[in-house]
Motif scaffolding. Structure first.
Motif, short mmCIF file in Angstrom:
data_model
loop_
_atom_site.label_atom_id
_atom_site.label_comp_id
_atom_site.label_asym_id
_atom_site.label_seq_id
_atom_site.Cartn_x
_atom_site.Cartn_y
_atom_site.Cartn_z
N ALA A 106 -9.00 4.68 -2.84
CA ALA A 106 -9.36 3.46 -3.27
C ALA A 106 -9.48 2.37 -2.31
O ALA A 106 -10.27 1.42 -2.28
CB ALA A 106 -8.40 3.09 -4.50
N ALA A 107 -8.34 2.08 -1.57
CA ALA A 107 -8.18 1.27 -0.40
C ALA A 107 -9.61 1.13 0.59
O ALA A 107 -10.18 0.34 0.91
CB ALA A 107 -6.95 1.29 0.23
N ARG A 127 -6.54 -7.38 -3.20
CA ARG A 127 -5.62 -7.32 -2.31
C ARG A 127 -5.18 -8.93 -2.06
O ARG A 127 -6.05 -9.84 -2.28
CB ARG A 127 -5.83 -6.78 -1.20
N GLU A 177 -5.99 1.16 -11.56
CA GLU A 177 -7.02 0.53 -10.48
C GLU A 177 -6.74 -0.45 -9.63
O GLU A 177 -5.93 -1.40 -9.96
CB GLU A 177 -8.16 0.33 -11.47
N LEU A 178 -6.98 0.00 -8.54
CA LEU A 178 -6.69 -1.16 -7.25
C LEU A 178 -7.81 -1.99 -7.54
O LEU A 178 -9.09 -1.68 -6.94
CB LEU A 178 -6.70 -0.39 -6.02
N VAL A 185 -2.73 -3.88 -8.60
CA VAL A 185 -3.13 -2.79 -9.44
C VAL A 185 -3.11 -3.17 -10.84
O VAL A 185 -2.04 -3.46 -11.50
CB VAL A 185 -1.92 -1.78 -8.96
N LEU A 195 0.84 -1.27 -0.19
CA LEU A 195 -0.16 0.01 0.05
C LEU A 195 0.91 1.25 0.01
O LEU A 195 2.02 1.17 0.77
CB LEU A 195 -0.75 -0.11 1.16
N ASP A 251 -2.84 5.40 -2.11
CA ASP A 251 -4.10 4.35 -2.36
C ASP A 251 -5.21 4.56 -1.26
O ASP A 251 -6.03 3.98 -1.36
CB ASP A 251 -3.29 3.04 -1.91
N TYR A 297 -0.40 -7.02 -0.05
CA TYR A 297 0.00 -6.39 -1.26
C TYR A 297 -1.50 -5.91 -1.86
O TYR A 297 -2.66 -6.54 -1.64
CB TYR A 297 0.59 -7.28 -2.29
N VAL A 298 -1.33 -4.77 -2.57
CA VAL A 298 -2.76 -4.45 -3.34
C VAL A 298 -2.39 -4.87 -4.83
O VAL A 298 -1.16 -4.98 -5.15
CB VAL A 298 -3.08 -3.17 -3.39
#
Length: 186
Positions: A26-27, A86, A82-83, A77, A19, A23, A74-75
């Motif tokens: 979006a997160a 995860r 775009e996220l 992407v 992250l 972010d 981790y995200v």
């Protein structure tokens, strides 16, 4: 020298990375979306975003509380930035994780499902585990989670067994399936 606690990896255009401060919006949106499905995307409670990021960085370094293991968050992407989801990679397993949850946990935001992102998240996690010397990962999911079962099998998962109770013998609301997944198949 110790390995990078959270190296990045790209799988078929999907970047897995820790992250970043940028972010947050979006997160938080992903957390709200998945919370409606009973899933805790950020595993954060009411903590501030900087505190969440510090906690994930500490876990990745192995600075963990008793009962927890070193892990990296981790995200995913996509190529458009775009996220999409995860993945959490647990570098070690304790007794509870060997029973259920295993090495990897992942989630894809509802708007990004059915595009192969779950398989890419999982393959990325398996690649990272292989690089750390883990030949086989343990993954678990609810028996009725057919999407996750398909994702795990598509990544080489072989059903180990079915678990109906927690470590104390209390029944789960629904049985869990446990899979062994070779990390080299990633």
């Amino acid at each position: 020298m110790l390995p990078d606690p959270s190296p990045t990896v790209t799988v078929d255009g999907l970047l897995l990375r820790p992250l970043r401060a940028a972010d947050e919006i979006a997160a938080r949106e992903a957390d709200a979306e998945l919370h409606r499905e009973g899933f805790d995307f950020l595993m954060a409670g009411t903590r501030s975003f900087p505190a969440i990021r510090r906690a994930f960085a500490a876990e990745a370094r192995g600075d963990v509380e008793p009962g927890r293991v070193p892990a990296s968050f981790y995200v995913g992407v996509d190529e458009a930035g775009e996220l999409v989801g995860r993945v959490s990679v647990r570098w070690e397993l304790n007794e509870a994780l060997r029973h259920v949850n295993g090495h990897v946990g992942y989630a894809v935001r509802p708007a990004f499902r059915r595009r192969g992102h779950a398989a890419r998240l999982l393959r990325g996690a398996l690649t990272l585990l292989a690089a750390r010397g883990t030949p086989t990962a343990l993954l678990t999911c609810d028996e009725t989670n057919t999407a996750s079962v398909a994702t795990i099998r598509a990544c080489g998962g072989v059903l180990r067994d079915r678990v109906e109770t927690d470590l104390d013998g209390a029944p789960f609301p629904e049985p869990k399936l446990r899979f062994d997944v070779p990390t080299t198949a990633a």
